[in-house]
Design a protein around this motif. Structure first.
Motif, PDB file in Angstrom:
ATOM      1  N   PRO A  90       0.842  -1.194   0.000  1.00  0.00           N
ATOM      2  CA  PRO A  90       0.000   0.000   0.000  1.00  0.00           C
ATOM      3  C   PRO A  90       0.884   1.253   0.000  1.00  0.00           C
ATOM      4  O   PRO A  90       2.037   1.207   0.436  1.00  0.00           O
ATOM      5  N   GLY A  91       0.354   2.349  -0.439  1.00  0.00           N
ATOM      6  CA  GLY A  91       1.123   3.583  -0.527  1.00  0.00           C
ATOM      7  C   GLY A  91       1.344   4.281   0.798  1.00  0.00           C
ATOM      8  O   GLY A  91       2.119   5.240   0.867  1.00  0.00           O
ATOM      9  N   ASN A  92       0.688   3.828   1.854  1.00  0.00           N
ATOM     10  CA  ASN A  92       0.790   4.484   3.159  1.00  0.00           C
ATOM     11  C   ASN A  92       0.997   3.461   4.262  1.00  0.00           C
ATOM     12  O   ASN A  92       0.654   2.293   4.112  1.00  0.00           O
ATOM     13  N   ASP A  93       1.536   3.947   5.372  1.00  0.00           N
ATOM     14  CA  ASP A  93       1.635   3.099   6.558  1.00  0.00           C
ATOM     15  C   ASP A  93       0.228   2.771   7.035  1.00  0.00           C
ATOM     16  O   ASP A  93      -0.682   3.584   6.900  1.00  0.00           O
ATOM     17  N   PHE A  94       0.086   1.598   7.635  1.00  0.00           N
ATOM     18  CA  PHE A  94      -1.245   1.196   8.083  1.00  0.00           C
ATOM     19  C   PHE A  94      -1.152   0.253   9.267  1.00  0.00           C
ATOM     20  O   PHE A  94      -0.126  -0.369   9.512  1.00  0.00           O
ATOM     21  N   TRP A  95      -2.258   0.159   9.973  1.00  0.00           N
ATOM     22  CA  TRP A  95      -2.502  -0.848  10.995  1.00  0.00           C
ATOM     23  C   TRP A  95      -3.739  -1.610  10.543  1.00  0.00           C
ATOM     24  O   TRP A  95      -4.728  -0.998  10.140  1.00  0.00           O
ATOM     25  N   ASN A 100     -10.152  -6.628   9.068  1.00  0.00           N
ATOM     26  CA  ASN A 100     -11.180  -5.848   8.376  1.00  0.00           C
ATOM     27  C   ASN A 100     -11.153  -4.351   8.612  1.00  0.00           C
ATOM     28  O   ASN A 100     -11.695  -3.597   7.818  1.00  0.00           O
ATOM     29  N   LEU A 101     -10.553  -3.882   9.670  1.00  0.00           N
ATOM     30  CA  LEU A 101     -10.471  -2.447   9.926  1.00  0.00           C
ATOM     31  C   LEU A 101      -9.045  -2.000   9.661  1.00  0.00           C
ATOM     32  O   LEU A 101      -8.093  -2.550  10.228  1.00  0.00           O
ATOM     33  N   VAL A 102      -8.884  -0.995   8.795  1.00  0.00           N
ATOM     34  CA  VAL A 102      -7.562  -0.480   8.463  1.00  0.00           C
ATOM     35  C   VAL A 102      -7.458   0.961   8.940  1.00  0.00           C
ATOM     36  O   VAL A 102      -8.315   1.797   8.622  1.00  0.00           O
ATOM     37  N   LEU A 103      -6.427   1.230   9.723  1.00  0.00           N
ATOM     38  CA  LEU A 103      -6.100   2.582  10.129  1.00  0.00           C
ATOM     39  C   LEU A 103      -4.925   2.995   9.249  1.00  0.00           C
ATOM     40  O   LEU A 103      -3.881   2.337   9.250  1.00  0.00           O
ATOM     41  N   VAL A 104      -5.112   4.050   8.473  1.00  0.00           N
ATOM     42  CA  VAL A 104      -4.086   4.527   7.550  1.00  0.00           C
ATOM     43  C   VAL A 104      -3.495   5.812   8.109  1.00  0.00           C
ATOM     44  O   VAL A 104      -4.230   6.736   8.475  1.00  0.00           O
ATOM     45  N   ASN A 105      -2.173   5.863   8.185  1.00  0.00           N
ATOM     46  CA  ASN A 105      -1.478   7.068   8.627  1.00  0.00           C
ATOM     47  C   ASN A 105      -1.015   7.849   7.404  1.00  0.00           C
ATOM     48  O   ASN A 105      -0.331   7.295   6.541  1.00  0.00           O
ATOM     49  N   HIS A 106      -1.382   9.118   7.347  1.00  0.00           N
ATOM     50  CA  HIS A 106      -0.947   9.990   6.253  1.00  0.00           C
ATOM     51  C   HIS A 106       0.097  10.971   6.792  1.00  0.00           C
ATOM     52  O   HIS A 106      -0.120  11.591   7.836  1.00  0.00           O
ATOM     53  N   PHE A 107       1.214  11.074   6.082  1.00  0.00           N
ATOM     54  CA  PHE A 107       2.308  11.962   6.464  1.00  0.00           C
ATOM     55  C   PHE A 107       2.588  12.942   5.339  1.00  0.00           C
ATOM     56  O   PHE A 107       2.331  12.645   4.170  1.00  0.00           O
ATOM     57  N   PRO A 122     -13.410  -3.640   2.140  1.00  0.00           N
ATOM     58  CA  PRO A 122     -12.849  -4.998   2.072  1.00  0.00           C
ATOM     59  C   PRO A 122     -11.657  -5.121   1.126  1.00  0.00           C
ATOM     60  O   PRO A 122     -10.747  -5.898   1.393  1.00  0.00           O
ATOM     61  N   GLU A 123     -11.636  -4.368   0.051  1.00  0.00           N
ATOM     62  CA  GLU A 123     -10.514  -4.438  -0.891  1.00  0.00           C
ATOM     63  C   GLU A 123      -9.250  -3.843  -0.281  1.00  0.00           C
ATOM     64  O   GLU A 123      -8.147  -4.370  -0.481  1.00  0.00           O
ATOM     65  N   VAL A 124      -9.391  -2.766   0.453  1.00  0.00           N
ATOM     66  CA  VAL A 124      -8.240  -2.156   1.124  1.00  0.00           C
ATOM     67  C   VAL A 124      -7.706  -3.118   2.194  1.00  0.00           C
ATOM     68  O   VAL A 124      -6.500  -3.346   2.293  1.00  0.00           O
ATOM     69  N   ALA A 125      -8.607  -3.687   2.978  1.00  0.00           N
ATOM     70  CA  ALA A 125      -8.188  -4.633   4.018  1.00  0.00           C
ATOM     71  C   ALA A 125      -7.483  -5.841   3.408  1.00  0.00           C
ATOM     72  O   ALA A 125      -6.457  -6.304   3.923  1.00  0.00           O
ATOM     73  N   LYS A 126      -8.006  -6.337   2.299  1.00  0.00           N
ATOM     74  CA  LYS A 126      -7.402  -7.494   1.627  1.00  0.00           C
ATOM     75  C   LYS A 126      -5.993  -7.166   1.131  1.00  0.00           C
ATOM     76  O   LYS A 126      -5.058  -7.954   1.315  1.00  0.00           O
ATOM     77  N   LEU A 127      -5.828  -6.003   0.497  1.00  0.00           N
ATOM     78  CA  LEU A 127      -4.504  -5.586   0.030  1.00  0.00           C
ATOM     79  C   LEU A 127      -3.529  -5.457   1.199  1.00  0.00           C
ATOM     80  O   LEU A 127      -2.408  -5.962   1.146  1.00  0.00           O
ATOM     81  N   CYS A 128      -3.971  -4.794   2.263  1.00  0.00           N
ATOM     82  CA  CYS A 128      -3.099  -4.586   3.421  1.00  0.00           C
ATOM     83  C   CYS A 128      -2.713  -5.911   4.074  1.00  0.00           C
ATOM     84  O   CYS A 128      -1.554  -6.118   4.434  1.00  0.00           O
ATOM     85  N   GLU A 129      -3.664  -6.800   4.209  1.00  0.00           N
ATOM     86  CA  GLU A 129      -3.368  -8.101   4.820  1.00  0.00           C
ATOM     87  C   GLU A 129      -2.401  -8.900   3.959  1.00  0.00           C
ATOM     88  O   GLU A 129      -1.432  -9.476   4.461  1.00  0.00           O
ATOM     89  N   SER A 130      -2.622  -8.916   2.666  1.00  0.00           N
ATOM     90  CA  SER A 130      -1.746  -9.647   1.752  1.00  0.00           C
ATOM     91  C   SER A 130      -0.327  -9.081   1.780  1.00  0.00           C
ATOM     92  O   SER A 130       0.648  -9.832   1.858  1.00  0.00           O
ATOM     93  N   ALA A 131      -0.224  -7.774   1.729  1.00  0.00           N
ATOM     94  CA  ALA A 131       1.092  -7.134   1.764  1.00  0.00           C
ATOM     95  C   ALA A 131       1.807  -7.416   3.080  1.00  0.00           C
ATOM     96  O   ALA A 131       2.994  -7.771   3.102  1.00  0.00           O
ATOM     97  N   PHE A 132       1.071  -7.267   4.179  1.00  0.00           N
ATOM     98  CA  PHE A 132       1.686  -7.486   5.486  1.00  0.00           C
ATOM     99  C   PHE A 132       2.197  -8.922   5.612  1.00  0.00           C
ATOM    100  O   PHE A 132       3.324  -9.153   6.056  1.00  0.00           O
ATOM    101  N   GLU A 133       1.382  -9.883   5.231  1.00  0.00           N
ATOM    102  CA  GLU A 133       1.798 -11.285   5.364  1.00  0.00           C
ATOM    103  C   GLU A 133       3.014 -11.589   4.486  1.00  0.00           C
ATOM    104  O   GLU A 133       3.903 -12.342   4.898  1.00  0.00           O
ATOM    105  N   ALA A 134       3.072 -11.010   3.285  1.00  0.00           N
ATOM    106  CA  ALA A 134       4.233 -11.221   2.413  1.00  0.00           C
ATOM    107  C   ALA A 134       5.493 -10.620   3.037  1.00  0.00           C
ATOM    108  O   ALA A 134       6.563 -11.237   3.021  1.00  0.00           O
ATOM    109  N   VAL A 135       5.362  -9.429   3.596  1.00  0.00           N
ATOM    110  CA  VAL A 135       6.501  -8.787   4.261  1.00  0.00           C
ATOM    111  C   VAL A 135       6.902  -9.604   5.487  1.00  0.00           C
ATOM    112  O   VAL A 135       8.085  -9.897   5.700  1.00  0.00           O
ATOM    113  N   TRP A 136       5.942  -9.996   6.281  1.00  0.00           N
ATOM    114  CA  TRP A 136       6.216 -10.733   7.525  1.00  0.00           C
ATOM    115  C   TRP A 136       6.982 -12.024   7.237  1.00  0.00           C
ATOM    116  O   TRP A 136       7.914 -12.372   7.956  1.00  0.00           O
TER     117      TRP A 136
END
Length: 148
Positions: A90-95, A100-107, A122-136
């Motif tokens: 994703p283009g931004n930091d997130f939690w 299902n709930l994404v907190l996006v930090n904008h700097f 749901p699409e944002v949550a899916k992208l964030c979860e997929s990215a996080f798991e790949a990084v992890w």
């Protein structure tokens, strides 16, 4: 995923000046919230994607991670940006909370916090979860990450 955040942060300024920091004391509220959650069995994972060699700010983050994040019960991993080229990030930091709930930090361009956005898209949550798991999966545990 930034290489510098809030350079105006008094803790960063103190660290640069050689002041010895007690992270659990400096960020007592965060430490208490995370400790309470992890004691209840909540898994808190933090992945940091950074350029290497690391910036001065990332060196600061690395230095306070043991006394703050690890001490509170977080699992922290680090991934060199060089090893993340083929991960759709994703283009931004997130939690991500409960998948299902994404907190996006904008700097802003200087790394100063501008706003926080909450979304249950749901699409944002899916992208964030997929990215996080790949990084992890690729990232090194905190104690094994080399700052070089």
């Amino acid at each position: 995923m930034r290489d510098a955040y809030m350079k105006s942060d008094p803790a960063f300024i103190d660290w640069k000046a050689g002041v010895v920091l007690d992270p659990a004391e400096r960020w007592a509220d965060w430490h208490a919230i995370v400790t309470e959650a992890t004691v209840r069995g909540v898994e808190v994972r933090r992945a940091r994607v950074v350029s290497t060699p690391v910036s001065e700010y990332i060196r600061f983050e690395y230095d306070v991670t043991d006394g703050l994040n690890i001490a509170a019960g977080e699992s922290v991993r680090w991934l060199s940006r060089r090893n993340a080229t083929d991960i759709a990030l994703p283009g931004n930091d997130f939690w991500l909370f409960d998948s299902n709930l994404v907190l996006v930090n904008h700097f802003d361009g200087e790394g100063e916090n501008m706003e926080v956005e909450l979304t249950e898209d749901p699409e944002v949550a899916k992208l964030c979860e997929s990215a996080f798991e790949a990084v992890w999966k690729r990232a090194a545990p905190h104690a094994q990450f080399e700052l070089a």
